[in-house]
Design a protein around this motif. Sequence first.
Motif, PDB file in Angstrom:
ATOM      1  N   LEU A  81       0.815  -1.218   0.000  1.00 44.73           N
ATOM      2  CA  LEU A  81       0.000   0.000   0.000  1.00 44.73           C
ATOM      3  C   LEU A  81       0.854   1.276   0.000  1.00 44.73           C
ATOM      4  N   GLY A  82       2.164   1.088   0.055  1.00 50.15           N
ATOM      5  CA  GLY A  82       3.035   2.262   0.109  1.00 50.15           C
ATOM      6  C   GLY A  82       3.072   2.909   1.483  1.00 50.15           C
ATOM      7  N   GLU A  83       2.765   2.116   2.514  1.00 53.70           N
ATOM      8  CA  GLU A  83       2.748   2.669   3.869  1.00 53.70           C
ATOM      9  C   GLU A  83       3.912   2.185   4.720  1.00 53.70           C
ATOM     10  N   MET A  84       4.750   1.334   4.146  1.00 52.82           N
ATOM     11  CA  MET A  84       5.864   0.795   4.926  1.00 52.82           C
ATOM     12  C   MET A  84       7.055   0.586   4.006  1.00 52.82           C
ATOM     13  N   LEU A  85       8.256   0.861   4.520  1.00 53.87           N
ATOM     14  CA  LEU A  85       9.473   0.620   3.746  1.00 53.87           C
ATOM     15  C   LEU A  85       9.582  -0.870   3.427  1.00 53.87           C
ATOM     16  N   ARG A 105      -9.831  -4.823  -2.224  1.00 56.64           N
ATOM     17  CA  ARG A 105      -8.971  -4.103  -3.152  1.00 56.64           C
ATOM     18  C   ARG A 105      -9.603  -2.782  -3.576  1.00 56.64           C
ATOM     19  N   LEU A 106     -10.905  -2.832  -3.814  1.00 59.69           N
ATOM     20  CA  LEU A 106     -11.602  -1.636  -4.278  1.00 59.69           C
ATOM     21  C   LEU A 106     -11.719  -0.579  -3.190  1.00 59.69           C
ATOM     22  N   PHE A 107     -12.055  -1.027  -2.006  1.00 56.28           N
ATOM     23  CA  PHE A 107     -12.399  -0.034  -0.980  1.00 56.28           C
ATOM     24  C   PHE A 107     -11.362   0.105   0.119  1.00 56.28           C
ATOM     25  N   GLY A 108     -10.274  -0.621  -0.034  1.00 57.15           N
ATOM     26  CA  GLY A 108      -9.225  -0.498   0.981  1.00 57.15           C
ATOM     27  C   GLY A 108      -9.591  -1.260   2.220  1.00 57.15           C
ATOM     28  N   HIS A 127      14.353  -1.781   0.400  1.00 54.82           N
ATOM     29  CA  HIS A 127      14.760  -0.422   0.762  1.00 54.82           C
ATOM     30  C   HIS A 127      15.613  -0.425   2.022  1.00 54.82           C
TER      31      HIS A 127
END
Lengths: 266, 95
Positions: free
Chosen positions: A186-190, A262-265, A194
């Motif tokens: 989700l792009g919320e954690m390294l 997936r659609l609504f998180g 990385h």
Amino acid sequence: MITSGKGGVGKTTTSASFAVGLALRGHKTAVVDFDIGLRNLDLIMGCERRVVYDFVSVINEDARLNQALIRDKRVDHLYVLPASQTRDKDVLTLEGVDRVFRELQQDLGFEYIVCDSPAGIEKGARMALYFADEAIVVTNPEISSVRDSDRILGILSAKSRRAVESMDPVKSHLLVTRYNPERVELGEMLSVEHVKDFLGIPVIGVVPESESVLNASNVGTPVILDEKSQAGVAYSDMVDRFLGENRPLRFVTSERRGILRRLFGS
Amino acid sequence: MSFLDYLLGRRRNTAEVAKERLQIILAHEHSSRNAPDYLPALQQEILAVVAKYIRIDLEDIRVNLEREGDYEVLELNIPLSEDSKGTTIRATTRR
């Protein structure tokens, strides 16, 4: 040596499971708590009521080493050397620690000494890292943990005995703990890549965030003994890799999520 | 990030922000890693001496330790006043 710089990232959990894993594979292993004044390894190992003597009483020669070592009741070849609860941090000396380590290796035939470092970069942490041949740097995929691990790697390369005596450098391994592949996606954690790129050391394992870790510490059973949990399996893989086996990383991608999530998180 | 977030323009990739912040702070810390332990104290004392004679703004001062071959160069850059470009004190020691 198990280190991290930052507190609360899973050093003691890792020390306990790593030591159990080595012993389960037939290696005579001692796990030593360097956190003088704030001992906790005994609780994670489930032997807190059997502590009579400790690391400091051995260094001060108030007790013999084999009086202070606690033999694990579940796993053969495994012994715990607890820290003392004294408030005096200066009780650890290089000479004293060196003597205890020599005795463990030469007289008692230990193959591995797993040192559970305290958090921070003060004396206890420096003592734990001074004698290290290899270091497992426990890091959460979180910015303050990565920064602290980076600092510890700097200290290892400058202040360890191997550095001071110009020997081959301490071999460092990265263990990423509390990993949540869903949040990474989700792009919320390294991501583990990385973290690895920042620290520049090879990955020895990834332990997913797991409820089983708290459950294991609640009852004093190192999580590696919980063979049904992802964290337990991840620690088992990590021990195998340490011993030179080839084990692909697991639990680094999220399990399939339903179309609605997936659609609504989530 | 969900499709709904995307539609509503709720785009935020906090991991990306973390990466950028880490890159900057680690680069900064690596550059000062090999500096001797006395450097902060030395910096303070030199500044105290300069401040006795000249009004300086502590915020604007940069200290650099570099290695040039056999020499270590300690460089202090101090802006003396608003209209001057600043002055540089260079101390060189042979290793």
